[in-house]
Design a protein around this motif. Structure first.
Motif, PDB file in Angstrom:
ATOM      1  N   GLY A  13       0.809  -1.218   0.000  1.00 38.77           N
ATOM      2  CA  GLY A  13       0.000   0.000   0.000  1.00 38.77           C
ATOM      3  C   GLY A  13       0.834   1.257   0.000  1.00 38.77           C
ATOM      4  O   GLY A  13       0.554   2.206  -0.717  1.00 38.77           O
ATOM      5  N   LYS A  14       1.882   1.275   0.794  1.00 34.76           N
ATOM      6  CA  LYS A  14       2.699   2.480   0.898  1.00 34.76           C
ATOM      7  C   LYS A  14       3.464   2.758  -0.411  1.00 34.76           C
ATOM      8  O   LYS A  14       3.844   3.899  -0.696  1.00 34.76           O
ATOM      9  CB  LYS A  14       3.676   2.272   2.061  1.00 34.76           C
ATOM     10  CG  LYS A  14       4.199   3.508   2.728  1.00 34.76           C
ATOM     11  CD  LYS A  14       3.171   4.291   3.509  1.00 34.76           C
ATOM     12  CE  LYS A  14       3.796   5.626   3.771  1.00 34.76           C
ATOM     13  NZ  LYS A  14       3.434   6.572   4.574  1.00 34.76           N
ATOM     14  N   GLU A  15       3.648   1.701  -1.209  1.00 34.67           N
ATOM     15  CA  GLU A  15       4.341   1.879  -2.500  1.00 34.67           C
ATOM     16  C   GLU A  15       3.596   2.921  -3.339  1.00 34.67           C
ATOM     17  O   GLU A  15       4.188   3.804  -3.950  1.00 34.67           O
ATOM     18  CB  GLU A  15       4.411   0.555  -3.291  1.00 34.67           C
ATOM     19  CG  GLU A  15       5.152  -0.567  -2.591  1.00 34.67           C
ATOM     20  CD  GLU A  15       4.284  -1.360  -1.635  1.00 34.67           C
ATOM     21  OE1 GLU A  15       3.106  -0.989  -1.430  1.00 34.67           O
ATOM     22  OE2 GLU A  15       4.790  -2.346  -1.070  1.00 34.67           O
ATOM     23  N   GLN A  16       2.242   2.786  -3.350  1.00 37.05           N
ATOM     24  CA  GLN A  16       1.400   3.699  -4.133  1.00 37.05           C
ATOM     25  C   GLN A  16       1.612   5.144  -3.677  1.00 37.05           C
ATOM     26  O   GLN A  16       1.706   6.065  -4.486  1.00 37.05           O
ATOM     27  CB  GLN A  16      -0.069   3.298  -3.935  1.00 37.05           C
ATOM     28  CG  GLN A  16      -1.060   4.144  -4.703  1.00 37.05           C
ATOM     29  CD  GLN A  16      -1.119   3.733  -6.166  1.00 37.05           C
ATOM     30  OE1 GLN A  16      -1.447   2.604  -6.462  1.00 37.05           O
ATOM     31  NE2 GLN A  16      -0.792   4.646  -7.049  1.00 37.05           N
ATOM     32  N   TYR A  17       1.722   5.318  -2.365  1.00 40.15           N
ATOM     33  CA  TYR A  17       1.879   6.653  -1.790  1.00 40.15           C
ATOM     34  C   TYR A  17       3.145   7.327  -2.334  1.00 40.15           C
ATOM     35  O   TYR A  17       3.113   8.468  -2.797  1.00 40.15           O
ATOM     36  CB  TYR A  17       1.938   6.563  -0.257  1.00 40.15           C
ATOM     37  CG  TYR A  17       2.204   7.886   0.393  1.00 40.15           C
ATOM     38  CD1 TYR A  17       1.168   8.780   0.650  1.00 40.15           C
ATOM     39  CD2 TYR A  17       3.521   8.259   0.722  1.00 40.15           C
ATOM     40  CE1 TYR A  17       1.425  10.014   1.226  1.00 40.15           C
ATOM     41  CE2 TYR A  17       3.790   9.485   1.295  1.00 40.15           C
ATOM     42  CZ  TYR A  17       2.732  10.363   1.544  1.00 40.15           C
ATOM     43  OH  TYR A  17       3.003  11.583   2.104  1.00 40.15           O
ATOM     44  N   ALA A  22       5.914  11.000  -6.157  1.00 38.49           N
ATOM     45  CA  ALA A  22       6.843  11.339  -7.251  1.00 38.49           C
ATOM     46  C   ALA A  22       6.083  12.027  -8.383  1.00 38.49           C
ATOM     47  O   ALA A  22       6.540  13.035  -8.941  1.00 38.49           O
ATOM     48  CB  ALA A  22       7.526  10.069  -7.760  1.00 38.49           C
ATOM     49  N   ILE A  23       4.903  11.494  -8.702  1.00 39.38           N
ATOM     50  CA  ILE A  23       4.139  12.049  -9.831  1.00 39.38           C
ATOM     51  C   ILE A  23       3.577  13.432  -9.470  1.00 39.38           C
ATOM     52  O   ILE A  23       3.692  14.383 -10.244  1.00 39.38           O
ATOM     53  CB  ILE A  23       3.030  11.059 -10.249  1.00 39.38           C
ATOM     54  CG1 ILE A  23       3.688   9.804 -10.846  1.00 39.38           C
ATOM     55  CG2 ILE A  23       2.059  11.697 -11.252  1.00 39.38           C
ATOM     56  CD1 ILE A  23       2.755   8.630 -11.046  1.00 39.38           C
ATOM     57  N   LEU A  24       3.020  13.532  -8.277  1.00 37.58           N
ATOM     58  CA  LEU A  24       2.387  14.803  -7.885  1.00 37.58           C
ATOM     59  C   LEU A  24       3.403  15.932  -7.742  1.00 37.58           C
ATOM     60  O   LEU A  24       3.096  17.093  -7.979  1.00 37.58           O
ATOM     61  CB  LEU A  24       1.605  14.624  -6.574  1.00 37.58           C
ATOM     62  CG  LEU A  24       0.375  13.712  -6.701  1.00 37.58           C
ATOM     63  CD1 LEU A  24      -0.196  13.370  -5.332  1.00 37.58           C
ATOM     64  CD2 LEU A  24      -0.679  14.353  -7.598  1.00 37.58           C
TER      65      LEU A  24
END
Ligand code: PLP
Length: 420
Positions: A13-17, A22-24
Motif C-alpha cells: 500500500g505504501k508503495e502507491q503513496y 513522485a508524480i504529484l
C-alpha cells in the motif's frame, strides 16, 4: 487451487503513496527524494557507506564488473571491454545475469563448480582453478536462492591470490553471514557488491538494483557511468563511455514502500521453508541446505533435491524433457508437472552456466581440476560435477510469501503422490 507463483511481488500500500508523491511533485525521472531515501535506507540496513540506485541488478553487476576490470587492468578504449584478454572465475550455479557482464566487458568466464553444503561456489574448486590459471585476478560470487556461500573460505583464497570479488547478492537481500565471528549482511562481502529489486525478489521495485560499496570514489564513478558519463560542461561532454542505468524516482517509490517489509517477507519465506521441510521429511528428499552456524539465509526460494536412489528416469534435451513414473520414485520434471496441474509454479534448479549452450566452450573447474573432457570410451566414470547433479535431482518449490499453510499442505500432498 488458485494460481500460486514461484515468487511474485507483494505490495503493501505504501508503495502507491511514494509513487504518487513522485508524480504529484513532478519528480518522475532519475533524480528525486525516493531515490535519495532508498539509497540511505539500504546503506543503513546493509551496513555500507554508499548505495547507488540503478535500473536493475544486471546494471549493478555490469558496472561492478567494469570497475573491477578498470582497477585491475586500467581504462579500456571505448570499443573494448576492461576485461579483454582476461579470464574471470565465476559462480556456475547462478542466473546468467551474474556472469554475463564478464562477456559485456570482453572477459572470459571460467566456471567454478558448486559445493553440496550451500549450493554455492566450491572453495576447493576455486583453489584448483587458481592452480590451473594463477593469473586470474577477479572472481564473481553469487549467493543462490538467498543462502550465503562459504564466504570466509572463498575470501581467504581470493586474498591469497590477490584477486578481487564481485559479490552478487541479488537473491539474498537481508541474508546474513558470520564472518570471523561477526554477523554481517550479504552485499558487504565483496570488493564490489550488488543487489536486485526485480519483480521476483524478496523486496521489489517492479525493477531496480543497487551497487553497494564503502568507497566514495567507486560510488561516484558508478553514479557517473550510470548517467551517461557526463562531464561538468555546459554541453554534452564525454571522457568515458556512459550508460543509461540510473534508477527512476518512480521505481524508487515502490522500493521505498517495500523496504519496511523486508523482515516480514524473510519471516514468511522462512516459515514456508520450515513447513516444506516438516511436510516432506518422510520422503527420500532434502531441502536446499545451509550452514545454520554461519549463515542466516533470507529463504527466498525453497528447493528440494531427490535422493539418488529415489530418482525415476528423466532426460532433458535443450528445450524439452521426458520422464517415467516409477512406484516409490519420482523426478523434478514429474513433480513440476504434477504441481503445475494444480496451478502452482515451481521451476527447475537454475541450469549451471557450464552447461549452457552459450558457454559450452568455456572452462569449467571442479574440486578435481578440469571438469571438461573427462569422459573416455575405454575408462568408466567421468568425474564429479556437483552443479549438474543438483540440476538433475533438484527443483524450486512454489515460494511465494502469499502461499497459505493450507495451499502448502496440498502441494506437500501432491509431492507425496508423485512418490507413490
Ligand atoms: C543471481 C542473480 N543475479 C542477477 C540478477 C539480475 O537482477 P535484475 O533482474 O535486477 O537485473 C538476478 C535476477 O534477476 C539474479 O537472480
Amino acid at each position: 487451487m488458485t494460481n500460486i507463483r514461484l515468487s511474485s511481488p507483494t505490495m503493501h500500500g505504501k508503495e502507491q503513496y511514494w509513487v504518487d508523491d513522485a508524480i504529484l511533485t513532478n519528480w518522475v525521472s532519475t533524480v528525486g527524494a525516493n531515490i535519495n531515501e532508498v539509497e540511505k535506507l539500504i546503506a543503513e540496513r546493509i551496513g555500507v557507506k554508499y548505495a547507488v540506485a540503478l535500473s536493475c541488478g544486471t546494471a549493478a553487476l555490469h558496472l561492478a564488473t567494469k570497475l573491477a576490470g578498470e582497477k585491475l587492468y586500467g581504462q579500456a578504449r571505448p570499443n573494448e571491454g576492461t576485461l579483454q584478454g582476461h579470464r574471470v572465475f565465476c559462480s556456475d550455479m547462478t542466473f546468467d545475469a551474474s556472469i554475463n557482464p564478464v562477456a559485456y566487458e570482453d572477459g572470459e568466464a571460467v566456471f567454478i563448480d558448486t559445493e553440496p553444503d550451500t549450493w554455492n561456489m566450491s572453495p576447493e574448486a576455486l583453489e584448483k582453478a587458481f592452480e590451473i590459471y594463477p593469473d586470474v585476478r577477479l572472481v564473481v560470487i553469487a549467493h543462490l536462492y538467498g543462502t550465503p556461500g562459504k564466504m570466509e573460505e572463498l575470501r581467504s583464497i581470493c586474498e591469497k591470490h590477490n584477486a578481487l570479488i564481485v559479490e552478487d547478492a541479488a537473491e539474498s537481500l537481508g541474508a546474513q553471514y558470520k564472518l570471523h565471528g561477526e554477523w554481517v549482511e550479504t552485499g558487504t562481502l565483496g570488493n564490489y557488491n550488488c543487489i536486485s529489486f526485480n519483480g521476483n525478489k524478496i523486496i521489489t521495485g517492479s525493477a531496480g538494483g543497487m551497487f553497494l560499496t564503502n568507497s566514495g570514489e567507486d560510488a561516484n564513478k558508478v553514479r557517473k557511468w550510470s548517467t551517461q558519463s557526463r562531464e561538468a560542461a555546459p554541453w554534452y561532454q564525454h571522457e568515458e563511455i556512459g550508460y543509461n542505468y540510473r534508477m527512476s524516482n518512480i521505481i524508487a517509490g515502490v522500493v521505498r514502500g517495500q523496504l519496511p517489509y523486508l523482515e516480514e517477507h524473510i519471516a514468511q519465506k522462512k516459515a514456508i521453508y520450515e513447513r516444506y521441510k516438516v511436510g516432506l521429511a518422510d520422503l527420500p528428499v532434502r531441502m536446499n541446505p545451509f550452514d545454520a552456524d554461519r549463515s542466516r539465509p533470507n529463504f527466498w526460494l525453497s528447493c528440494m533435491i531427490i535422493d539418488e536412489d529415489a530418482m525415476a528416469p528423466q532426460v532433458r534435451g535443450e528445450q524439452d524433457y521426458l520422464y517415467q513414473s516409477v512406484s516409490g520414485k519420482s523426478s523434478p520434471q514429474e513433480i513440476l508437472d504434477a504441481i503445475a496441474a494444480f496451478n502452482a509454479e515451481g521451476r527447475p534448479i537454475w541450469k549451471p552456466m557450464h552447461m549452457q549452450p552459450i558457454y559450452r566452450t568455456h572452462a569449467f573447474i571442479t574440486a578435481e581440476g578440469n571438469g571438461r573432457g573427462r569422459s573416455n570410451a575405454y575408462i568408466a566414470g567421468s568425474g564429479i560435477d556437483v552443479g549438474a547433479d543438483i540440476f538433475r535431482r533438484g527443483l524450486c518449490l512454489p515460494s511465494d510469501n502469499k502461499i497459505t499453510p493450507e495451499q502448502q499442505d496440498i502441494l506437500i500432498d501432491i509431492i507425496h503422490r508423485c512418490f507413490r
